[in-house]
Design a protein around this motif. Structure first.
Motif, PDB file in Angstrom:
ATOM      1  N   GLN A 121      39.979  36.560  49.127  1.00 63.01           N
ATOM      2  CA  GLN A 121      38.761  37.145  48.579  1.00 63.01           C
ATOM      3  C   GLN A 121      39.088  38.559  48.130  1.00 63.01           C
ATOM      4  N   GLY A 122      38.608  38.908  46.953  1.00 65.66           N
ATOM      5  CA  GLY A 122      38.873  40.237  46.434  1.00 65.66           C
ATOM      6  C   GLY A 122      37.631  41.104  46.476  1.00 65.66           C
ATOM      7  N   LEU A 123      37.762  42.293  45.925  1.00 64.27           N
ATOM      8  CA  LEU A 123      36.638  43.218  45.801  1.00 64.27           C
ATOM      9  C   LEU A 123      36.465  43.597  44.340  1.00 64.27           C
ATOM     10  N   GLY A 124      35.343  43.191  43.765  1.00 66.11           N
ATOM     11  CA  GLY A 124      35.022  43.613  42.411  1.00 66.11           C
ATOM     12  C   GLY A 124      34.570  45.062  42.421  1.00 66.11           C
ATOM     13  N   HIS A 159      34.404  29.349  47.682  1.00 70.84           N
ATOM     14  CA  HIS A 159      35.675  29.224  48.402  1.00 70.84           C
ATOM     15  C   HIS A 159      36.074  27.756  48.576  1.00 70.84           C
ATOM     16  N   HIS A 160      35.099  26.903  48.730  1.00 68.26           N
ATOM     17  CA  HIS A 160      35.383  25.477  48.944  1.00 68.26           C
ATOM     18  C   HIS A 160      35.780  24.747  47.663  1.00 68.26           C
ATOM     19  N   TYR A 218      39.687  32.243  43.814  1.00 70.03           N
ATOM     20  CA  TYR A 218      39.617  33.526  44.512  1.00 70.03           C
ATOM     21  C   TYR A 218      38.383  34.289  44.048  1.00 70.03           C
ATOM     22  N   PRO A 219      37.285  34.235  44.794  1.00 68.57           N
ATOM     23  CA  PRO A 219      36.099  34.995  44.405  1.00 68.57           C
ATOM     24  C   PRO A 219      36.286  36.496  44.625  1.00 68.57           C
ATOM     25  N   ILE A 220      35.652  37.283  43.769  1.00 68.39           N
ATOM     26  CA  ILE A 220      35.755  38.746  43.875  1.00 68.39           C
ATOM     27  C   ILE A 220      34.352  39.370  43.897  1.00 68.39           C
ATOM     28  N   THR A 231      42.718  42.879  50.031  1.00 65.15           N
ATOM     29  CA  THR A 231      43.736  43.696  49.359  1.00 65.15           C
ATOM     30  C   THR A 231      43.787  43.473  47.856  1.00 65.15           C
ATOM     31  N   PHE A 232      42.898  42.640  47.331  1.00 63.88           N
ATOM     32  CA  PHE A 232      42.873  42.297  45.911  1.00 63.88           C
ATOM     33  C   PHE A 232      41.729  43.065  45.262  1.00 63.88           C
TER      34      PHE A 232
END
Length: 339
Positions: A19-22, A267-268, A274-276, A49-50
């Motif tokens: 999972q990232g951070l937009g 996520h499923h 990879y959702p952000i 970390t993304f």
């Protein structure tokens, strides 16, 4: 707190947190810089970390803020993604993908971020006047020069993705994907999987809808682009609020929030998704991380999808086709070579 695992994004070797951070919301609207740096540090220390930003966020201010947050040894802990191709001028947005602009935009982003190399560099939107081979050809040069490591596309059609991938391997395609935005599933997802390209899901919470439902419009700020999105117009929102109510009811049964349930659904979709989700609040960030612990059965997935099916949602997801992959094909390379 849930453990945030790392996985390979695409098939070229880039490894990111699942999972990232937009990083659009940290500057839209403007917020205290020290608080947003603390948010980014909290994300990194929690395993996110993304980081995903763009030169258009602000414009420019998100990249500058992310760059400041990565000082003091943080740069080595993250996988940094940014984007080029959208220019805001006179209230309008222009799309550019010509080689000179690609290079100039990259140099400017490197300077604002204050880094030597960008891990993942996306074309934010496809310039339909420039053959995709020409744009990616310049990106390939930037890879060879060590200025970027991996290449991505955002809101590109299946045809465009294939043409781009033939010039240089595409590591990631970023698309809007959420419970109520599923138009990519028929063509884009199979194309990415066939080519070994990771799928980065932006707006996985429906631009805030699955966090607050119809109340999300109360948080719209002056100049908020969401005011123009048909789904949020009053006549459509009155209908769409029932989607959120159903998701909320199911979330209550599952012992989580509606936003966690919607995020878990993304996520499923697969190990290559990879959702952000973006946020400017540490509590929301913690909630998003906790969504990784929400498990869904096939029956629950189907139930959720029935709530937010295309028949049950009124209004388009964008206010102009310029921002959709459905209208993003570029001219053939021969047209550029002969011009």
């Amino acid at each position: 707190m849930a453990e945030v695992q790392k996985m390979k994004l695409g098939s070229q070797g880039l490894e990111v947190s699942v999972q990232g951070l937009g990083c659009a919301g940290i500057v839209r609207p403007p917020k205290p810089e020290d608080e947003m740096i603390a948010l980014i540090h909290h994300a990194i220390n929690s395993g996110i970390t993304f980081l995903d930003t763009s030169d258009i966020y602000g414009p420019f201010t998100s990249e500058i803020l992310v760059g400041k947050a990565l000082k003091g040894g943080m740069r080595e802990k993250v996988q940094l993604a940014t984007k080029f191709g959208l220019i805001s001028a006179d209230g309008k947005i222009e799309v550019r993908g010509d080689p000179a602009y690609v290079r100039a935009a990259c140099e400017a982003s490197l300077k604002r971020l204050d880094v030597d190399c960008i891990d993942l560099y996306y074309q934010h939107r496809v310039d339909t006047s420039v053959p995709i081979e020409v744009t990616v050809g310049e990106l390939k040069k930037l890879v060879e020069e060590g200025k970027i490591k991996y290449i991505g596309l955002s809101e590109a059609s299946a045809t465009t993705i294939k043409r781009a991938h033939a010039v240089h391997p595409i590591t990631a395609v970023q698309m809007e994907w959420s419970l109520w935005t599923r138009d990519l599933e028929e063509e884009i997802v199979p194309t990415c999987r066939e080519l070994g390209i990771g799928i980065v899901a932006y707006s996985p919470l429906g631009r805030g809808f699955f966090s607050l439902g119809a109340k999300v419009v109360e948080n719209f700020y002056e100049g908020d682009y969401r005011k123009n999105i048909p789904r949020f117009l009053p006549e459509n929102l009155e209908h769409n609020k029932h989607v959120f109510e159903r998701v909320s009811d199911m979330a209550a049964r599952k012992g989580c929030t509606a936003s966690q349930l919607a995020l878990a659904w993304v996520h499923h979709q697969g190990d290559d998704v990879y959702p952000i989700p973006g946020t400017s609040k540490i509590n929301n960030l913690n909630q998003n991380i906790a969504a990784l612990t929400v498990k869904l059965t096939p029956d629950e997935m189907a139930e959720l999808e029935s709530y937010a099916s295309a028949d049950n949602v009124k209004g388009d997801r964008t206010w102009t086709k310029t921002f959709s992959w459905m209208d993003s094909d570029t001219p053939p390379l021969s047209s550029w070579q002969s011009s």
